[in-house]
Design a protein around this motif. Structure first.
Motif, short mmCIF file in Angstrom:
data_model
loop_
_atom_site.label_atom_id
_atom_site.label_comp_id
_atom_site.label_asym_id
_atom_site.label_seq_id
_atom_site.Cartn_x
_atom_site.Cartn_y
_atom_site.Cartn_z
N PHE A 172 0.83 -1.20 0.00
CA PHE A 172 0.00 0.00 0.00
C PHE A 172 0.87 1.26 0.00
O PHE A 172 0.55 2.24 -0.66
N GLY A 173 1.98 1.21 0.74
CA GLY A 173 2.86 2.37 0.78
C GLY A 173 3.48 2.68 -0.56
O GLY A 173 3.55 3.84 -0.99
N LEU A 174 3.96 1.63 -1.28
CA LEU A 174 4.55 1.88 -2.59
C LEU A 174 3.47 2.31 -3.59
O LEU A 174 3.72 3.17 -4.44
N ALA A 175 2.28 1.72 -3.48
CA ALA A 175 1.19 2.14 -4.37
C ALA A 175 0.83 3.59 -4.13
O ALA A 175 0.54 4.35 -5.07
N ARG A 176 0.84 4.01 -2.88
CA ARG A 176 0.56 5.42 -2.54
C ARG A 176 1.60 6.33 -3.18
O ARG A 176 1.28 7.41 -3.69
N GLU A 177 2.87 5.91 -3.19
CA GLU A 177 3.93 6.70 -3.81
C GLU A 177 3.75 6.75 -5.33
O GLU A 177 3.92 7.81 -5.95
N ILE A 178 3.41 5.62 -5.94
CA ILE A 178 3.21 5.58 -7.38
C ILE A 178 2.03 6.47 -7.78
O ILE A 178 2.09 7.19 -8.79
N ALA A 179 0.96 6.46 -6.98
CA ALA A 179 -0.19 7.31 -7.26
C ALA A 179 0.20 8.79 -7.20
O ALA A 179 -0.23 9.59 -8.04
N GLY A 413 15.23 26.01 -9.93
CA GLY A 413 15.85 26.67 -11.08
C GLY A 413 14.88 27.14 -12.13
O GLY A 413 15.28 27.80 -13.08
N ILE A 414 13.62 26.81 -11.98
CA ILE A 414 12.58 27.30 -12.90
C ILE A 414 11.36 27.67 -12.07
O ILE A 414 11.21 27.25 -10.92
N ALA A 415 10.47 28.47 -12.68
CA ALA A 415 9.24 28.88 -12.00
C ALA A 415 8.18 27.80 -12.16
O ALA A 415 7.85 27.39 -13.28
N ILE A 416 7.66 27.31 -11.05
CA ILE A 416 6.57 26.35 -11.05
C ILE A 416 5.37 27.02 -10.38
O ILE A 416 5.50 27.59 -9.30
N LYS A 417 4.23 26.94 -11.02
CA LYS A 417 3.06 27.63 -10.51
C LYS A 417 2.72 27.15 -9.10
O LYS A 417 2.79 25.94 -8.81
N PRO A 418 2.38 28.07 -8.18
CA PRO A 418 1.98 27.64 -6.83
C PRO A 418 0.87 26.61 -6.83
O PRO A 418 0.85 25.71 -5.99
N ARG A 419 -0.05 26.72 -7.80
CA ARG A 419 -1.13 25.74 -7.86
C ARG A 419 -0.58 24.34 -8.14
O ARG A 419 -1.06 23.36 -7.56
N THR A 420 0.43 24.26 -9.02
CA THR A 420 1.04 22.96 -9.32
C THR A 420 1.77 22.41 -8.09
O THR A 420 1.69 21.20 -7.80
N VAL A 421 2.46 23.28 -7.37
CA VAL A 421 3.14 22.87 -6.14
C VAL A 421 2.14 22.31 -5.14
O VAL A 421 2.35 21.25 -4.53
N ASP A 422 1.01 23.02 -4.97
CA ASP A 422 -0.02 22.56 -4.03
C ASP A 422 -0.58 21.20 -4.43
O ASP A 422 -0.80 20.33 -3.59
N GLU A 423 -0.82 21.01 -5.73
CA GLU A 423 -1.37 19.73 -6.20
C GLU A 423 -0.41 18.59 -5.93
O GLU A 423 -0.82 17.50 -5.49
N ILE A 424 0.88 18.81 -6.17
CA ILE A 424 1.87 17.75 -5.96
C ILE A 424 1.95 17.38 -4.50
O ILE A 424 1.91 16.19 -4.13
N LEU A 425 2.07 18.38 -3.62
CA LEU A 425 2.20 18.09 -2.19
C LEU A 425 0.94 17.45 -1.64
O LEU A 425 1.02 16.59 -0.75
N THR A 426 -0.19 17.83 -2.16
CA THR A 426 -1.45 17.20 -1.72
C THR A 426 -1.49 15.73 -2.12
O THR A 426 -1.95 14.89 -1.35
N ARG A 427 -1.00 15.42 -3.32
CA ARG A 427 -0.95 14.02 -3.74
C ARG A 427 -0.06 13.19 -2.83
O ARG A 427 -0.31 12.00 -2.64
N PHE A 428 0.96 13.79 -2.27
CA PHE A 428 1.87 13.08 -1.35
C PHE A 428 1.30 12.96 0.06
O PHE A 428 1.97 12.46 0.95
N GLY A 429 0.06 13.43 0.26
CA GLY A 429 -0.59 13.26 1.55
C GLY A 429 -0.47 14.45 2.49
O GLY A 429 -0.97 14.40 3.62
N GLU A 470 10.24 16.87 -2.88
CA GLU A 470 9.04 16.15 -3.30
C GLU A 470 8.44 16.76 -4.56
O GLU A 470 8.00 16.04 -5.46
N VAL A 471 8.42 18.09 -4.62
CA VAL A 471 7.90 18.76 -5.81
C VAL A 471 8.73 18.38 -7.03
O VAL A 471 8.18 18.05 -8.10
N LEU A 472 10.04 18.39 -6.87
CA LEU A 472 10.93 18.09 -7.99
C LEU A 472 10.79 16.63 -8.43
O LEU A 472 10.80 16.33 -9.63
#
Length: 786
Positions: A172-179, A413-429, A470-472
């Motif tokens: 389940f932990g690895l599946a959570r990471e893959i998701a 090193g590049i600009a990533i939209k705050p919305r994209t950052v929020d989505e990624i971190l939310t996916r990581f729980g 995590e974002v990267l």
């Protein structure tokens, strides 16, 4: 760790190609070392049942079995295994079957008895490494069914999990990471019926090492073989099936990452207490070995004795057997450092300790207990207690972490939209709790920082840079464009120190015929030369690496010993490295030198004589790196002949001949150790090129009789000071002590005179030579020999 792709698909949708899964994980820093295929789709291999068994008439180690293959007619099979009993279901390879290892099955006679096939072990079917006996199948297996129905095709990922990612040690932990990495939806395990908790029946005395403990009683269970689906799942990732209760515990650990343990409740005496072990307390573990414990170990105990080593392994005396009726299921949180120390000290690694020492998710403790009890009720029957006994409190969640979006862009090193950052971190729980505008932020940079709540299973996320990582990982490092950052960097003190070390030490010593070696900074605890007062490690990795070296010479002696065993006749070595000076452990950079054996030279037909290396060879090596070298007599406990090494008026080390009791080498061993930092502080530059001399030199000799107490060094100083511009070099070429007189010696020196711009005359040389002779008589009182 091994992961079943079929099992992972229960929690997340995966690409059809396993290589794509491996690539996704590897790009995110989770290395996939290997991809294995598993399954038993083999023609003419079916499920059979042993109906009868008797001893082979002509071979003591063989048996003759009658097996039911579902055709209505019994088959006679000659078998060499002993791990079965009548009624067991086993794989049967029929005539004309070809096994994965290439074995072709035919009707044959073994010791005069006909055999109509072969009963198979796991290794013969490619289902494991066990070749000791037959593969015993589940009692639920249908007789006559193809073996492939029981072992469907599967792909196994062998993944290297880093020590900080204990959350990945489950399917389940690895599946959570893959998701989270792929953006696919994660499917949670089925909801479970929960039970109330009660604070009675369990006690924690070692609260630091075990913050939380739970136990649930299950009565009237039926211990026996596991159903085929359960066996297939745990065996697919390398866990051997034992019985349904133990297999369920292993299954839950592999599924959710939380180890559990089942005790035979009828063998427990009184209530459970998690406490520190007593010094010398004996414990018989499930591996049937007895371990001697101490107060660094934590145990799960009843009122009379320890019944389990906390987080590592249960006890043999309270283990689940075929006669067990009532069990007590444990699920707890143990301090990672405590479990790691116990497992290493006892040399007792286990699947449970592998997870506990990396940290388990506190939220999974009761969840795993519920999951295991539901499976036990479903598979083994039994009556579940209405309440779970608990003690202590669950560890708190990690502290919240604040992340600046501007810093995230700057680090990546590049600009990533705050919305994209929020989505990624939310996916990581992670959960966003609030947003703030940093001081000085413009309207365009509004809400440039956010505070994130970290889930209990990600205790490795402690700083903002951890969140940026995590974002990267999810954004993709391959999407970051390359940039050229070529520029000149100013020379740093570290660069200058490295250059001086290379030019003044390493190149000069190797040019003098010494070989550089590297030895470990850790030494054994046994008393040896130059190891007195060594600072011991609190948690040594092995018996040979228990203390920090106070001197480089102990390591050089180890190199000497290995070379002597290999038949070497001469050893001339040096090492540049760190020493740790007791009692404070201050680090110093030292140079160690060791000489032993004969002068290195190839044997030839003109000369067979050999000369042993001596103290003057050591002095010659030191003169290459020590300016204004001088020796002064000294005393060192490990040296038979000891000197202090001085550079001008500064003491920079010591040297001499090693005492015979400190070395097992035949012949004399000469060592020296210098303080490299003091030596390099002078900053002496490398030697400069000098043209060959164009004008001839003139040599004159001086022979003299001097008292024994006058040293060669003092004579040299008298000859060379005050500076004579025409004197180029002074060489001692003769030493004679016999028939001279008591406490006297005869020395002869050759003085070389030269002028680099013209040819000298005899008159000029005679005048300078005479001044030197007179100075020797006047200042040292020598008697010149004409």
């Amino acid at each position: 760790m091994k992961f079943s792709v079929n099992w992972l698909r229960e929690f997340v949708d995966l690409p059809k190609n396993p290589e794509e899964i491996a690539d996704l994980l590897t790009r995110a820093g989770i290395e996939t070392k290997n991809i294995e295929t598993r399954g038993a789709k083999i023609d003419n291999v079916i499920v059979s049942q042993i109906a009868a068994s008797s001893r082979h008439p002509n071979a003591d180690r063989l048996t003759v079995c009658e097996v039911d293959d579902g055709s209505g007619t019994k088959r006679q099979i000659v078998c060499g295994a002993t791990n079965y009993k009548v009624g067991d279901k086993v794989p049967l390879a029929l005539p004309e079957a070809t096994l994965p290892n290439g074995t072709e099955i035919r009707k044959s006679k073994l010791r005069g008895v006909e055999s109509e096939g072969m009963l198979c072990s796991p290794i013969e079917l490619g289902l494991g490494e066990d070749a000791s006996g037959l593969l015993i199948l589940s009692p639920d297996a249908k007789i006559g069914a193809p073996i492939g129905d029981l072992f469907p095709a599967d792909t196994i990922l062998v993944v290297e999990i880093t020590p900080n990612r204990g959350d990945l040690l489950s399917h389940f932990g690895l599946a959570r990471e893959i998701a989270a990495l792929s953006g696919e939806k994660l499917r949670e395990p089925s909801p479970l019926r929960t039970a109330d908790t009660t604070a009675s029946g369990a006690k924690i005395s070692a609260t630091r090492e075990c913050p939380f403990f739970s136990a649930r009683r299950i009565e009237n269970v039926k211990v026996g073989p596991s159903p085929q689906w359960l066996r297939s799942k745990i065996e697919s990732v390398g866990i051997r099936s034992i019985n349904n209760i133990v297999d369920i515990s292993n299954f839950v650990m592999l599924e959710l990452g939380q180890p559990t343990h089942a005790f035979d409740a009828d063998k427990l005496k009184g209530g459970i207490n998690v406490r520190l072990a007593l010094d010398g307390e004996k414990f018989l573990a499930l591996d049937r070995k007895t371990y001697s414990l101490n107060r660094d170990n934590v145990v799960v105990a009843d009122e009379e004795r320890a019944v389990g080593i906390a987080g590592v392994m249960g006890g043999e005396e309270t283990g689940v057997t075929d006669s067990t009726k009532n069990i007590l299921l444990e699920s707890a949180y143990f301090l990672p450092a405590s479990v790691r120390r116990t497992a290493r000290n006892l040399n007792l690694p286990s699947d449970a300790s592998y997870r506990f020492e990396r940290g388990v998710d506190p939220d999974m403790i009761l969840r795993a207990s519920h999951r295991a009890t539901e499976l036990i009720r479903e598979i083994a029957g039994g009556t579940l207690a209405t309440e779970i006994q608990v003690a202590g409190k669950l560890p708190p969640n990690p502290a919240d972490v604040s992340l600046s979006y501007e810093k995230c862009d700057r680090v990546i090193g590049i600009a990533i939209k705050p919305r994209t950052v929020d989505e990624i971190l939310t996916r990581f729980g992670l959960k966003k709790t609030k947003s703030t505008r940093l001081r000085g932020a413009t309207a365009r940079q509004a809400s440039t920082a956010a505070t994130w709540k970290i889930p209990g299973y990600r205790r490795d996320l402690q700083r903002d840079v951890d969140l940026i990582e995590e974002v990267l990982r999810a954004y993709g490092i391959d999407k970051i464009p390359r940039t050229t950052r070529s520029r000149f960097m100013p020379v740093s003190p570290a660069d200058r120190s490295h250059d001086l070390e290379t030019l003044l030490l390493r190149e000069r010593l190797t040019g003098s015929g010494l070989s550089e070696v590297r030895t470990s900074k850790l030494i054994s605890g046994s008393a040896s030369a130059f190891s007195e007062g060594a600072i011991e490690l609190r948690n040594p990795l092995s018996e040979d690496h228990v203390a920090l070296r106070p001197s480089l010479i102990s390591g050089l002696l180890g190199v000497l010993e290995r070379n002597i065993r290999a038949g070497t006749e001469s050893v001339s070595i040096f090492e540049i490295g760190r020493a740790f000076i007791p009692p404070s452990g201050k680090e110093e950079r030292h140079v160690g030198i060791l000489l032993w054996g004969n002068v290195a030279s190839a044997p030839n037909w003109r000369s067979q004589a050999k000369r042993s290396l001596d103290l003057f060879d050591l002095k010659g090596a030191l003169e290459c790196v020590v300016p204004n070298l001088s020796f002064r007599p000294a005393k060192f406990p490990d040296l038979a002949i000891a000197v202090e090494v001085w550079s001008g008026d500064q003491r920079i080390g010591f040297g001499g001949q090693l005492s015979a009791s400190k070395s097992g080498a035949p012949g004399s061993v000469f060592v020296a150790e210098l303080h490299a930092d003091l030596l390099l502080a002078t900053g002496e530059s490398a030697k400069k090129f000098q043209e060959l001399d164009r004008y001839p030199a003139i040599t004159r000799d001086i022979a003299m009789i001097v008292p024994d107490e006058i040293s060669h060094e003092k004579i040299l100083c008298t000859i060379e000071e005050p500076h004579e511009p025409l004197l180029e070099r002074v060489d001692l070429f003769d030493l004679f002590t016999e028939q001279i007189g008591a406490a006297q010696k005869s020395l002869a020196y050759r003085l070389t005179y030269r002028n680099r711009s013209r040819t000298l005359t005899n008159e000029e040389v005679t005048e300078v030579h005479a001044r030197i002779r007179e100075r020797l008589k006047r200042e040292l009182g020598v008697t010149l020999r004409e």
